[in-house]
Design an enzyme around this catalytic site. Structure first.
Site, PDB file in Angstrom:
ATOM      1  N   ALA A 188       0.867  -1.327   0.086  1.00 11.98           N
ATOM      2  CA  ALA A 188      -0.108  -0.151  -0.044  1.00 11.98           C
ATOM      3  C   ALA A 188       0.779   1.254   0.054  1.00 11.98           C
ATOM      4  O   ALA A 188       1.902   1.290   0.513  1.00 11.98           O
ATOM      5  CB  ALA A 188      -0.742  -0.181   1.316  1.00 11.98           C
ATOM      6  N   THR A 189       0.276   2.372  -0.519  1.00 14.64           N
ATOM      7  CA  THR A 189       1.350   3.386  -0.818  1.00 14.64           C
ATOM      8  C   THR A 189       0.828   4.842  -0.133  1.00 14.64           C
ATOM      9  O   THR A 189       1.177   4.780   1.118  1.00 14.64           O
ATOM     10  CB  THR A 189       1.446   3.666  -2.402  1.00 14.64           C
ATOM     11  OG1 THR A 189       0.428   3.704  -3.001  1.00 14.64           O
ATOM     12  CG2 THR A 189       2.225   2.451  -3.024  1.00 14.64           C
ATOM     13  N   THR A 190       0.321   5.578  -0.538  1.00 15.66           N
ATOM     14  CA  THR A 190       0.357   6.928   0.023  1.00 15.66           C
ATOM     15  C   THR A 190      -0.993   7.187   0.890  1.00 15.66           C
ATOM     16  O   THR A 190      -2.005   7.178   0.338  1.00 15.66           O
ATOM     17  CB  THR A 190       0.402   7.988  -1.144  1.00 15.66           C
ATOM     18  OG1 THR A 190       1.496   7.811  -2.096  1.00 15.66           O
ATOM     19  CG2 THR A 190       0.762   9.421  -0.567  1.00 15.66           C
TER      20      THR A 190
END
Length: 275
Positions: A52-54
Site C-alpha cells: 500500500a502506498t500514499t
C-alpha cells in the site's frame, strides 16, 4: 469449582486484547508467523507482495481528515486499483496504512478489536494518547517482520474529546510515535504529497476545503509517483477519505469526491498545466 474458575478468569483478565493473545495464543498475532529460512535467509530474494502506498492527513477547523489512494503495487506491477488503506479505528479515530498490505490490514483489524475490547472491559473509551501508544506497541511487535522487508508504517488521527481538537500521529518501523502538527503524509508518494500540502493547507480550513486539499495532494503525488493512484474517472475510483470531528468519524461519499476531483481536473485542464 465455579468460584475457582471465576478467579482464574479474573486473574487472567486484561484490557488489552493483544496482551491476551500474547499470553494465550501468540500464534494468532499477525507478526508471530514464522517464515521458511529459504525466504528470509542470506541471499534470498525479497518477497513479492502487494504494498500500500500514499496516505495523507491534515487538521482543519472542525477536526482532522485522512485520505488514501486506491493503488497497491507489487514490484513494477499494479496489484490492485481498488484497495482501501484508510479505516475507522473506532468512533473517534481513523488509521491509514502504508507498507506490506496483508500484514497492515491484519494489524488494522487487530487494532480495531483492541480498542473495542478495552471499551468493553473498562466501560469507557481509551484516550487518544492511549490509542496512539497502543498502536506504537503493535508496530514495535512487527519489527522482526520489518527487518525481513515486511514493514508497516501507519498514520493515526482522531478527535481528542477532552481538548476539543483533531490530532494526528506518525510512526516509524520501530514503533516510535510522533505527533504531527497541521498535516503529514506517508508512503511512496509522500514527498510529493507533502509538497502539495505545504502549499495548499492553511489554518481554519472547512471540512469541504480540507477534502479538496487532500484530494489535490494525492493527485500531485500520483502525477510523480507510479505507485500512487490518482482519481480515476474512467473506472469511477476515488480516494478513501474520512473526517473525524466531535460527532465522530465519517466517510466522505464517492459522489462528493467525484465532484471534488472533477473540479481539480477541470481547473488544471483550463489552465493547461503541464505539472
Amino acid at each position: 469449582m465455579q468460584d475457582t474458575t471465576a478467579n482464574q478468569v479474573a486473574a487472567n483478565a486484561t484490557s488489552s486484547f493483544t496482551e491476551h493473545l500474547q499470553r494465550n495464543r501468540p500464534g494468532l498475532l499477525p507478526y508471530n508467523q514464522p517464515f521458511p529460512a529459504a525466504l528470509t535467509g542470506a541471499g534470498s530474494q525479497p518477497l513479492q507482495v502487494p504494498h500500500a502506498t500514499t496516505i495523507v492527513s491534515l487538521t482543519y477547523g472542525g477536526g482532522v481528515l485522512m485520505a488514501g489512494d486506491r493503488r497497491a503495487t507489487m514490484g513494477n506491477v499494479i496489484a490492485s486499483r481498488h484497495i482501501e488503506k484508510v479505516f475507522p479505528a473506532d468512533s473517534y479515530s481513523v488509521l491509514g496504512i502504508a507498507g506490506t498490505a496483508g500484514i497492515a490490514i491484519d494489524l488494522t483489524r487487530l487494532f480495531q478489536v483492541e480498542l473495542e475490547h478495552y471499551e468493553k472491559i473498562e466501560g469507557t473509551l481509551l484516550s487518544l494518547e492511549g490509542k496512539a501508544n497502543r498502536l506504537g506497541a503493535m508496530i514495535r511487535g512487527n519489527l522482526p517482520m520489518a527487518m525481513q522487508g515486511l514493514a508497516v508504517v501507519p498514520l493515526f488521527a482522531g478527535f481528542d474529546l477532552p481538548v476539543g481538537i483533531g490530532r494526528l500521529f506518525s510512526y516509524d518501523v520501530t514503533g516510535g510515535r510522533y505527533e504531527e502538527k497541521e498535516h503529514h503524509a506517508v508512503g511512496s508518494g509522500s514527498v510529493f504529497a507533502r509538497g502539495a500540502l505545504k502549499k495548499l493547507w492553511r489554518p481554519g480550513l472547512t471540512a469541504e476545503e480540507a477534502v479538496a486539499v487532500a484530494v489535490e495532494s494525492l493527485y500531485d503525488a500520483a502525477d510523480d509517483d507510479s505507485a500512487t493512484g490518482g482519481p480515476d474517472p474512467v473506472r469511477q475510483l476515488w480516494p478513501v477519505v474520512y473526517t473525524v470531528e466531535r460527532s465522530g468519524a465519517r466517510r466522505i461519499p464517492d459522489h462528493d469526491l467525484a465532484s471534488v476531483a472533477g473540479a481539480i481536473i477541470e481547473a488544471r485542464t483550463t489552465a493547461r498545466r503541464e505539472a
